[in-house]
Design a protein around this motif. Structure first.
Motif, PDB file in Angstrom:
ATOM      1  N   VAL A  47     -13.600   1.359   4.183  1.00 14.91           N
ATOM      2  CA  VAL A  47     -14.908   0.898   3.484  1.00 14.91           C
ATOM      3  C   VAL A  47     -15.481   0.428   2.578  1.00 14.91           C
ATOM      4  CG1 VAL A  47     -15.944   1.999   5.577  1.00 14.91           C
ATOM      5  CG2 VAL A  47     -16.168   2.746   3.297  1.00 14.91           C
ATOM      6  N   THR A  48     -15.797  -0.487   1.950  1.00 16.75           N
ATOM      7  CA  THR A  48     -16.698  -0.441   0.745  1.00 16.75           C
ATOM      8  C   THR A  48     -16.918   1.111   0.086  1.00 16.75           C
ATOM      9  OG1 THR A  48     -18.445  -1.563   1.050  1.00 16.75           O
ATOM     10  CG2 THR A  48     -16.551  -2.904   1.055  1.00 16.75           C
ATOM     11  N   ARG A  49     -16.686   1.143  -1.238  1.00 22.63           N
ATOM     12  CA  ARG A  49     -17.950   1.608  -2.088  1.00 22.63           C
ATOM     13  C   ARG A  49     -18.679   1.177  -1.868  1.00 22.63           C
ATOM     14  NH1 ARG A  49     -16.129   7.092  -4.245  1.00 22.63           N
ATOM     15  NH2 ARG A  49     -17.550   7.678  -4.914  1.00 22.63           N
ATOM     16  N   GLU A  50     -19.598   0.901  -1.910  1.00 26.25           N
ATOM     17  CA  GLU A  50     -21.159   0.822  -1.264  1.00 26.25           C
ATOM     18  C   GLU A  50     -21.299   1.114   0.215  1.00 26.25           C
ATOM     19  OE1 GLU A  50     -24.709  -2.562  -0.609  1.00 26.25           O
ATOM     20  OE2 GLU A  50     -22.663  -3.806  -2.224  1.00 26.25           O
ATOM     21  N   GLU A  51     -20.410   0.899   1.235  1.00 25.83           N
ATOM     22  CA  GLU A  51     -20.713   1.484   2.042  1.00 25.83           C
ATOM     23  C   GLU A  51     -20.608   3.180   2.553  1.00 25.83           C
ATOM     24  OE1 GLU A  51     -19.211  -2.298   5.010  1.00 25.83           O
ATOM     25  OE2 GLU A  51     -17.450  -1.212   4.230  1.00 25.83           O
ATOM     26  N   PHE A  52     -19.746   3.351   1.538  1.00 22.51           N
ATOM     27  CA  PHE A  52     -19.348   4.313   1.686  1.00 22.51           C
ATOM     28  C   PHE A  52     -20.784   5.484   0.690  1.00 22.51           C
ATOM     29  CE2 PHE A  52     -18.158   9.079  -1.024  1.00 22.51           C
ATOM     30  CZ  PHE A  52     -17.190   9.028  -0.348  1.00 22.51           C
ATOM     31  N   VAL A  54     -23.998   4.954   0.826  1.00 19.52           N
ATOM     32  CA  VAL A  54     -24.976   4.754   1.602  1.00 19.52           C
ATOM     33  C   VAL A  54     -24.845   6.276   2.523  1.00 19.52           C
ATOM     34  CG1 VAL A  54     -25.390   3.206   3.527  1.00 19.52           C
ATOM     35  CG2 VAL A  54     -25.349   1.976   1.182  1.00 19.52           C
ATOM     36  N   GLN A  55     -23.572   5.561   3.492  1.00 16.24           N
ATOM     37  CA  GLN A  55     -23.204   6.799   4.268  1.00 16.24           C
ATOM     38  C   GLN A  55     -23.537   8.038   3.745  1.00 16.24           C
ATOM     39  OE1 GLN A  55     -23.589   6.277   7.630  1.00 16.24           O
ATOM     40  NE2 GLN A  55     -23.931   3.990   7.360  1.00 16.24           N
TER      41      GLN A  55
END
Length: 86
Positions: A47-52, A54-55
């Motif tokens: 996953v991208t850092r952004e997705e990480f 957000v989660q």
């Protein structure tokens, strides 16, 4: 985070450790290393850092909500046990 620049740098490092007697092959090996790394990393379920991030925020909010609900439940249980039984 793994970027194209990171892959390029890693491929260059790998090519740099090729023995000096194989200088002619160093550039070709660098390209091959790059292709192999890009393909291999592309197959990983990352996953991208952004997705990480957000989660992570979702998890923190969920944890806060659970803690709030646990406090409410404890207060309700305390009020029920404090009521006189008939």
């Amino acid at each position: 985070m793994i970027t194209a620049t990171t892959i390029d740098e890693l491929a260059q490092r790998l090519a740099a450790i090729v023995p000096t007697g194989m200088k002619e092959a160093r550039e070709d090996l660098g390209k091959n290393f790059h292709a192999i790394l890009q393909t291999g990393l592309g197959k990983l379920d990352l996953v991208t850092r952004e997705e990480f991030d957000v989660q992570r925020c979702v998890l923190l909010r969920t944890r806060e909500k659970i803690e709030q609900l646990e406090r409410q439940l404890a207060a309700l249980e305390a009020s029920i046990s404090a009521q006189p039984r008939h």
